[in-house]
Design a protein around this motif. Structure first.
Motif, PDB file in Angstrom:
ATOM      1  N   SER A 189       0.819  -1.109  -0.101  1.00 20.03           N
ATOM      2  CA  SER A 189      -0.180   0.036  -0.169  1.00 20.03           C
ATOM      3  C   SER A 189       0.914   1.234   0.049  1.00 20.03           C
ATOM      4  O   SER A 189       1.959   1.243   0.616  1.00 20.03           O
ATOM      5  CB  SER A 189      -0.896   0.292   1.074  1.00 20.03           C
ATOM      6  OG  SER A 189      -0.187  -0.124   2.397  1.00 20.03           O
ATOM      7  N   VAL A 190       0.306   2.223  -0.675  1.00 20.76           N
ATOM      8  CA  VAL A 190       1.155   3.692  -0.955  1.00 20.76           C
ATOM      9  C   VAL A 190       0.456   4.740  -0.219  1.00 20.76           C
ATOM     10  O   VAL A 190      -0.855   4.899  -0.588  1.00 20.76           O
ATOM     11  CB  VAL A 190       1.544   3.841  -2.096  1.00 20.76           C
ATOM     12  CG1 VAL A 190       2.436   5.071  -2.454  1.00 20.76           C
ATOM     13  CG2 VAL A 190       2.244   2.532  -2.643  1.00 20.76           C
ATOM     14  N   ARG A 191       1.018   5.511   0.402  1.00 11.66           N
ATOM     15  CA  ARG A 191       0.227   6.770   1.028  1.00 11.66           C
ATOM     16  C   ARG A 191       1.319   7.949   0.699  1.00 11.66           C
ATOM     17  O   ARG A 191       2.412   7.846   0.574  1.00 11.66           O
ATOM     18  CB  ARG A 191       0.246   6.685   2.520  1.00 11.66           C
ATOM     19  CG  ARG A 191      -0.812   5.610   2.975  1.00 11.66           C
ATOM     20  CD  ARG A 191      -1.153   5.482   4.320  1.00 11.66           C
ATOM     21  NE  ARG A 191      -0.330   4.846   5.127  1.00 11.66           N
ATOM     22  CZ  ARG A 191       0.038   3.539   5.355  1.00 11.66           C
ATOM     23  NH1 ARG A 191      -0.687   2.753   4.759  1.00 11.66           N
ATOM     24  NH2 ARG A 191       1.018   3.116   6.298  1.00 11.66           N
ATOM     25  N   LYS A 192       0.574   9.007   0.830  1.00 12.59           N
ATOM     26  CA  LYS A 192       1.399  10.366   0.592  1.00 12.59           C
ATOM     27  C   LYS A 192       0.760  11.416   1.701  1.00 12.59           C
ATOM     28  O   LYS A 192      -0.380  11.471   1.729  1.00 12.59           O
ATOM     29  CB  LYS A 192       0.960  11.178  -0.975  1.00 12.59           C
ATOM     30  CG  LYS A 192       1.767  12.390  -1.032  1.00 12.59           C
ATOM     31  CD  LYS A 192       1.891  12.888  -2.735  1.00 12.59           C
ATOM     32  CE  LYS A 192       2.316  14.076  -2.693  1.00 12.59           C
ATOM     33  NZ  LYS A 192       3.793  14.072  -2.562  1.00 12.59           N
ATOM     34  N   ASP A 193       1.449  11.710   2.442  1.00 16.00           N
ATOM     35  CA  ASP A 193       0.978  12.463   3.510  1.00 16.00           C
ATOM     36  C   ASP A 193       0.111  12.022   4.366  1.00 16.00           C
ATOM     37  O   ASP A 193      -0.976  12.656   4.792  1.00 16.00           O
ATOM     38  CB  ASP A 193       0.821  13.875   3.112  1.00 16.00           C
ATOM     39  CG  ASP A 193       1.852  14.914   2.182  1.00 16.00           C
ATOM     40  OD1 ASP A 193       2.935  14.651   2.759  1.00 16.00           O
ATOM     41  OD2 ASP A 193       1.423  15.588   1.457  1.00 16.00           O
ATOM     42  N   GLY A 194       0.243  10.625   4.459  1.00 18.24           N
ATOM     43  CA  GLY A 194      -0.911   9.827   5.250  1.00 18.24           C
ATOM     44  C   GLY A 194      -2.166   9.535   4.545  1.00 18.24           C
ATOM     45  O   GLY A 194      -2.918   8.625   5.359  1.00 18.24           O
TER      46      GLY A 194
END
Length: 350
Positions: A189-194
């Motif tokens: 899984s990938v997140r950006k700024d949460g």
């Protein structure tokens, strides 16, 4: 501090209620991260394997915020609320091959968890997964607020520690079946700024059906983007046995034994992400080159995430090398095929 977040892995046989992931649902007004954003690296594959040969895409993220599940290719290789990419190997026995899970980009290890045993999750018996759905995992922080999480790693395989720098392609651990896993795989899984992104499209999850199919903003490097954009339908394995194989046993124990010459011969095929109306063509050729069996199954009534087709029952009658040819056909075209030579021994032979 980032935490190893949990996710539910409802796959082959079950449809489990999705867990609360603590993920904000984003509106379409939010500008999606793009691969050409210099703060976002071009991600690599999270596992060192030959995709479609010895590892396979089983599930993708669900990009539909509503009640319908939709994968980023506008298909159904997902389930409600799934937030990542599941890349699998075949059976629990295969985790002994130590298939490497690798960093998708340069970064720093933020969190690690290990020590959770590998086993195939059984919802009727396993009651101890709360808070540990991810199993053994690694969280890596990258530039520009991006983070990648890797779940279900093999117990004892993790080779990095919090605070350690990693380069793209560095090994983090190996594919396992820890936590809430119904088959051995790594969940990326990938997140950006949460906030959770769908990395193939580069868009936040939960913005609507218009997010599927457009991969121009992919966070993956071009070769990986192209590989993951192909159909997830695949034949995992084919073989001969003296009785129809059962999927749960196949996943846990591996392939059934090859029949002896005096026993019935059953041709079987194990496939994933099989579309409705697909048929399987199976042909057994005996040691003399003669066709022992040639059959086409009935069209599948509905799509199956995991499916076993089988046919036969006639005795091989004598020992020797038999050839099994299998095709999965959908829409009049072969979507996957496999050929295998199998030695059938006589009684008393090893």
């Amino acid at each position: 501090m980032f935490k190893l977040q949990s996710h539910w892995a409802a796959h082959s046989q079950y449809r489990l209620a999705p867990a609360l992931l603590g993920i904000m649902i984003l509106s379409a007004a939010i500008t999606p991260a793009r691969a050409d954003d210099q703060s976002s690296p071009n991600l690599g594959l999270p596992v060192d394997c030959r995709l479609g040969v010895d590892c396979f895409v089983q599930q993708m993220p669900d990009v539909d915020p509503g009640d319908q599940a939709l994968d980023p290719l506008c298909g159904n290789a997902t389930y409600q609320g799934h937030d990542g990419w599941d890349i699998r190997i075949r059976t629990l026995k295969d985790i002994d091959r130590q298939t490497p899970v690798i960093a998708t980009a340069d970064g720093t290890v933020a969190r690690v968890r290990d020590g959770i045993p590998d086993r195939i999750y059984d919802r009727a018996e396993d009651k101890d997964t709360a808070g540990k759905e991810c199993g053994n995992g690694v969280l890596v922080e990258h530039s520009g607020g991006l983070a990648s999480q890797y779940c279900h790693l093999k117990q004892g395989s993790i080779v990095v520690r919090p605070g350690a720098p990693v380069k793209k392609g560095d090994q983090l651990g190996s594919i396992g079946a820890s936590g809430l896993a119904e088959f051995p795989h790594v969940h990326l899984s990938v997140r950006k700024d949460g906030r959770t992104l769908e990395p193939l499209t580069g868009r936040p999850l939960g913005i609507g059906r218009e997010a599927c199919g457009a991969t121009g903003g992919s966070l993956f490097e071009p070769a990986v983007r192209d590989a993951l954009s192909r159909s997830a339908s695949a034949i995992l394995s084919v073989g001969l046995s003296n009785a129809p194989p059962e999927l749960p046993r196949l996943v846990r124990e591996g392939e059934p034994a090859v029949p002896k010459a005096s026993q019935p011969v059953i041709a079987w095929v194990w496939a994933i992400n099989v579309e409705a109306d697909s048929v399987f063509r199976m042909r057994i050729v005996d040691p003399d080159g003669k066709t022992l069996m040639h059959i086409e199954t009935k069209p599948l009534e509905r799509r199956k995430a995991n499916y076993i087709a089988y046919a036969g029952g006639k005795s091989a009658q004598r020992a020797g090398e038999y050839r099994l040819q299998v095709e999965m056909v959908w829409g009049g075209k072969t979507s996957s095929s496999a050929t295998r030579s199998i030695l059938i021994r006589g009684e008393g032979e090893r």
